[in-house]
Motif scaffolding. Sequence first.
Motif, PDB file in Angstrom:
ATOM      1  N   ARG A   1      -5.955  -1.971   6.705  1.00 36.99           N
ATOM      2  CA  ARG A   1      -6.789  -2.438   5.583  1.00 36.99           C
ATOM      3  C   ARG A   1      -6.157  -3.624   4.858  1.00 36.99           C
ATOM      4  O   ARG A   1      -6.591  -3.999   3.768  1.00 36.99           O
ATOM      5  CB  ARG A   1      -7.099  -1.285   4.627  1.00 36.99           C
TER       6      ARG A   1
ATOM      7  N   GLN B   1      -2.878  -4.092   3.767  1.00 36.77           N
ATOM      8  CA  GLN B   1      -1.761  -3.906   2.850  1.00 36.77           C
ATOM      9  C   GLN B   1      -0.455  -3.749   3.622  1.00 36.77           C
ATOM     10  O   GLN B   1      -0.444  -3.431   4.811  1.00 36.77           O
ATOM     11  CB  GLN B   1      -2.001  -2.677   1.959  1.00 36.77           C
TER      12      GLN B   1
ATOM     13  N   ILE C   1      -3.016   2.020   6.610  1.00 42.47           N
ATOM     14  CA  ILE C   1      -2.771   1.153   5.450  1.00 42.47           C
ATOM     15  C   ILE C   1      -2.621  -0.294   5.903  1.00 42.47           C
ATOM     16  O   ILE C   1      -3.172  -1.221   5.284  1.00 42.47           O
ATOM     17  CB  ILE C   1      -1.514   1.630   4.686  1.00 42.47           C
TER      18      ILE C   1
ATOM     19  N   VAL D   1       2.658   6.562  -2.454  1.00 43.84           N
ATOM     20  CA  VAL D   1       1.348   5.991  -2.172  1.00 43.84           C
ATOM     21  C   VAL D   1       0.383   6.414  -3.283  1.00 43.84           C
ATOM     22  O   VAL D   1       0.550   7.487  -3.896  1.00 43.84           O
ATOM     23  CB  VAL D   1       0.833   6.472  -0.793  1.00 43.84           C
TER      24      VAL D   1
ATOM     25  N   THR E   1      -5.451   4.867  -2.560  1.00 43.49           N
ATOM     26  CA  THR E   1      -5.190   4.297  -1.233  1.00 43.49           C
ATOM     27  C   THR E   1      -5.413   5.345  -0.158  1.00 43.49           C
ATOM     28  O   THR E   1      -6.010   5.066   0.894  1.00 43.49           O
ATOM     29  CB  THR E   1      -3.752   3.759  -1.153  1.00 43.49           C
TER      30      THR E   1
ATOM     31  N   GLY F   1       0.794  -1.218   0.000  1.00 42.46           N
ATOM     32  CA  GLY F   1       0.000   0.000   0.000  1.00 42.46           C
ATOM     33  C   GLY F   1       0.826   1.267   0.000  1.00 42.46           C
ATOM     34  O   GLY F   1       0.351   2.330  -0.392  1.00 42.46           O
ATOM     35  N   CYS F   2       2.082   1.164   0.446  1.00 46.72           N
ATOM     36  CA  CYS F   2       2.944   2.344   0.523  1.00 46.72           C
ATOM     37  C   CYS F   2       4.389   1.876   0.512  1.00 46.72           C
ATOM     38  O   CYS F   2       4.721   0.813   1.059  1.00 46.72           O
ATOM     39  CB  CYS F   2       2.644   3.130   1.801  1.00 46.72           C
TER      40      CYS F   2
END
Length: 424
Positions: free
Chosen positions: A280, A282, A277, A249, A253, A199-200
């Motif tokens: 959720r 990720q 993040i 990111v 997201t 996610g990042c």
Amino acid sequence: MENPASAEPAGRPYRILGVHFRAMSGTASGGLPLLQWLLLLPVIGGSVFSFACLAAMARVLARARRLSPAAAEAAWAAAGGWPPVSLLKPVYGLVRDLGPHLRSACRQDYPEYQVVFSAQREDEPALPLLYEIQREFGADRVSVVVDATPTVPNGKVRNLLVGQSGARHDLMVVSDADVTLAPDYLKTIVAPLADPGVGCATTFYKAAGARRWYEALEQLFINAEWVPSLVFADVTGAQSFVLGASNAVRRSTLEAIGGLADLGHYLLEDSEMGRRIRARGQRIAVVPYFVEMLVDLSGPAQWWQHQVYWDKNTRAGNPWGFFGTLFIRAVPFALAFAAVRGGDPLGLAVAATAVGVRLATAGLFMAWGLGDRAGLRHLLLLPLRDLGGFVSTVVAYSRTTVTWSGARFVVGHGGRMVAREPAP
């Protein structure tokens, strides 16, 4: 006739960490009072931690050597090619060498990207430079966005919201204005996002450019304390983190976790973003790559404000980890041990050993791990920095307010900023 029992110290014996004590005497069976043993624990813990950070850095450097640009190219080729990127550079003030920092963002080896310089005040002194760079590289490459509308308490996020409004692409990379970027930076930080489970992505950073003694203290803090702790946390999995100075990111997201506007109500917005993040499902990808951040301070007062602010941030983002740092501060506790013993040979030997281990491990971490050989010139200031760091830690526990743009905020649960009163 003397009672043999009277020769024994009063009180019931007990054990702590394998050492025998008696409750009323407060003296260990090894001959040291309980207080002195308690002072020795952080000395031992801090020295062991210094060597552990060196081992962790060896792991990070090994990972960096295994980075495969070809694998990243192949992964993104399978996904349809490198995605277009908006690189956000929030600008506030004319820091030293700002021009080279910002121009480095415009010289990336990347197929399609936009650089967004953002400012949150109409009288931003860097604006003439921003427009000059825009003319130099063209409006297709560089956008300049200015908006002085008050939005959120966190000043940096307020500036990022301005930049986001001018971003053309879904994938956004944030890089602080005082960070210099190598041409391979964008491909390196974007590469992990080819995996939809990420996610990042974030990179490490290191400090450089100290000229004065207080700037040297700042550089030592970052390169000999902050970065080693991050490297250790990454390798051991002790903490997952996102660094606000360098991260990537997707806009989608961000929207799924509440958006920048909500993150702007937190003192440590990058930490809160990472937490959401992960919540959720990720992952955060920490890339074994170091960008260079310039140290530029106006005076000793600004250095001290930075120290307290850093500690407040760390306490807000990781309160238990911050408390744990008290038990790895070898130099302050070694000096306290020597003082309690009145400067006798044992006390001085412990203090000298702790300082020697600290200097040797920090010097090796900086020179070998970070390539910061220039910082070695200031290495003898490190014990002073460690003492100042201990004091700033105590101050961070005694203050719960921060000031942004003339307004005072209380740092509440989870680092959320709650308006308190106008600052004088």
